[in-house]
Structure formats: structure tokens, C-alpha cells
Design a protein around this motif. Structure first.
Motif, PDB file in Angstrom:
ATOM      1  N   MET A   1       0.854  -1.202   0.000  1.00 55.50           N
ATOM      2  CA  MET A   1       0.000   0.000   0.000  1.00 55.50           C
ATOM      3  C   MET A   1       0.882   1.242   0.000  1.00 55.50           C
ATOM      4  O   MET A   1       1.826   1.324   0.757  1.00 55.50           O
ATOM      5  N   ASP A   2       0.527   2.160  -0.867  1.00 52.03           N
ATOM      6  CA  ASP A   2       1.294   3.396  -0.977  1.00 52.03           C
ATOM      7  C   ASP A   2       0.417   4.538  -0.441  1.00 52.03           C
ATOM      8  O   ASP A   2      -0.698   4.723  -0.939  1.00 52.03           O
TER       9      ASP A   2
ATOM     10  N   ALA B   1      -4.578   6.528  -0.412  1.00 49.00           N
ATOM     11  CA  ALA B   1      -3.963   5.202  -0.269  1.00 49.00           C
ATOM     12  C   ALA B   1      -4.160   4.488  -1.600  1.00 49.00           C
ATOM     13  O   ALA B   1      -5.291   4.377  -2.096  1.00 49.00           O
TER      14      ALA B   1
ATOM     15  N   ASP C   1      -3.483   1.064  -3.882  1.00 47.55           N
ATOM     16  CA  ASP C   1      -3.131  -0.362  -3.868  1.00 47.55           C
ATOM     17  C   ASP C   1      -2.169  -0.618  -5.023  1.00 47.55           C
ATOM     18  O   ASP C   1      -2.541  -0.513  -6.194  1.00 47.55           O
ATOM     19  N   VAL C   2      -0.927  -0.927  -4.669  1.00 53.99           N
ATOM     20  CA  VAL C   2       0.102  -1.148  -5.698  1.00 53.99           C
ATOM     21  C   VAL C   2       0.473  -2.637  -5.787  1.00 53.99           C
ATOM     22  O   VAL C   2       1.520  -2.987  -6.323  1.00 53.99           O
ATOM     23  N   SER C   3      -0.424  -3.496  -5.257  1.00 53.66           N
ATOM     24  CA  SER C   3      -0.086  -4.925  -5.229  1.00 53.66           C
ATOM     25  C   SER C   3      -0.104  -5.535  -6.631  1.00 53.66           C
ATOM     26  O   SER C   3       0.580  -6.523  -6.876  1.00 53.66           O
TER      27      SER C   3
ATOM     28  N   ARG D   1       0.257   8.453  -0.319  1.00 53.66           N
ATOM     29  CA  ARG D   1       0.939   9.603  -0.920  1.00 53.66           C
ATOM     30  C   ARG D   1      -0.009  10.787  -0.995  1.00 53.66           C
ATOM     31  O   ARG D   1      -1.226  10.645  -0.793  1.00 53.66           O
TER      32      ARG D   1
END
Ligand code: ACO
Length: 165
Positions: A1-2, A45, A47-49, A4
Motif C-alpha cells: 500500500m502506498d 492510499a 493499492d500497488v499490489s 501519498r
């Protein structure tokens, strides 16, 4: 999770999350107003999965906090305000809301010397109340009767940010 900062290009996705998760919704220009006036305070947030299939894939925004500084504080004390916070159902209870809130609170202090942060929450919203009261340490300031369009009362809450300095 990013986690930014919110970019202007995220706004349609944030608006989608807001409409999905909350009955308090806003025009696009209100999001833009936050992003342009206080670009340091609102976070998403992502989701970069799963890697994007193409550079044109939209970011998978699964949570956001939309925050601002109070422009004309009645008490004359510089303070921030949480306009809206939500996390998609699929991504709840992972600590995302707590992280978003802590980032916004830190930025309020570092950028605007904010003394405290305020927000409104429905008195029936147990999940948010647990987050604000028990996890983050907000206290009830007062009850605002019939604050919401459907007649529900709000707790007006605040958190002293001196500890964040
Ligand atoms: N029941 C009880 N306690 C909860 C719940 C719940 N459903 N959700 C969060 N908490 C409390 C817990 O203490 C939790 O810690 P724990 O998981 O270690 O027990 C703590 O808050 C931190 O939880 P997070 O995982 O950070 O919270 P999450 O990312 O799931 O988001 C939120 C919480 C934002 C309230 C989410 O449920 C949501 O989007 N709800 C719908 C929208 C909403 O109500 N937004 C707030 C409106 S008020 C405003 O916008 C100013």
C-alpha cells in the motif's frame, strides 16, 4: 500500500470512493479547492499490489483523507479540519485510515503550525468514533444537533496537535 499526497488527477477516483462510502458528497470543484489551496494536507492510499497493465491505467485508490485549514477560525487559533475520510470496504481494518489521518495531522503541524485538528462525525458511526477517539485520541467538543441533511446529530471532535510537534 502506498500512502501519498493527493494529486489533482486523483480527484475523480477520490470522488468515486467518497460516493461509494459516504452520504456526504461534494462537487468536483470542492475537491479541487482543497488540492489547490492546501496541497500538503490531503492524502490517498493506492493499492500497488498489482502492477498497472499500461501507463494509462488509473491508480487503484482505496482510501483518502480530504483535509484543509480552517480559513477564518472563530477562536483565532490556527487549526486544520478533516473534511472527509473513507476507505473502501475491501481494504478496511488494515490500518489505512489511521495512517491517512496521521499523515494529514503531521502535515498540518509542519506546514501550517496547526494547533489542533477538528472534524464532524455522525453519532451513530461507531467505526469512525473508535478510530478517532480510541486510536487517535480525539475528544468530543460538543454535539451539533441535526448537523446532517437527514437530521442526524454530529459529534464535533478535536485533537490537540501539540504532541505532533
Ligand atoms: N469497528 C470497530 N472499530 C473500528 C472499526 C470498526 N468497524 N474500524 C476501525 N476501527 C478502529 C479500531 O480501533 C481500529 O484498530 P484495530 O483494527 O487495531 O482494532 C482503528 O479504528 C484503526 O482502523 P483502520 O484500519 O485504520 O480503519 P479503516 O482503514 O478500516 O477505516 C473508516 C475506518 C474510515 C471509519 C472506514 O470504516 C470507512 O471508510 N467507513 C465509511 C466512511 C466513514 O465512516 N468515514 C468517516 C466519516 S467522518 C469524516 O469523514 C470526518
Amino acid at each position: 500500500m502506498d500512502i501519498r499526497l493527493l494529486h489533482a488527477s486523483d480527484i475523480p477516483h477520490v470522488q468515486h470512493a467518497n460516493i461509494t462510502n459516504l452520504p456526504e458528497n461534494y462537487f468536483m470543484k470542492y475537491y479541487l479547492y482543497h488540492a489547490l489551496s492546501w496541497p500538503q494536507l490531503s492524502f490517498v492510499a493506492v493499492d500497488v499490489s498489482r502492477p498497472p497493465k499500461s501507463p494509462y491505467d488509473p491508480p487503484r485508490i482505496v482510501g483518502y483523507v480530504l483535509a484543509k485549514m480552517e480559513e477564518e477560525p472563530a477562536d483565532g487559533v490556527a487549526h486544520g479540519h478533516i473534511t472527509s475520510l473513507s476507505v473502501m470496504r475491501t481494504h478496511r481494518r488494515l490500518g489505512i485510515a489511521e495512517k491517512l489521518m496521521r499523515q494529514a495531522q503531521k502535515a498540518m503541524v509542519e506546514t501550517f503550525q496547526s494547533r489542533y485538528v477538528s472534524l464532524h462525525v455522525r453519532i451513530s458511526n461507531n467505526a469512525a468514533l473508535r478510530l478517532y477517539r480510541d486510536t487517535l485520541g480525539f475528544r468530543n467538543d460538543k454535539i451539533e444537533a441535526k448537523y446532517y441533511a437527514d437530521g442526524e446529530d454530529a459529534y464535533s471532535m478535536r485533537l490537540d496537535l501539540d504532541g505532533v510537534r
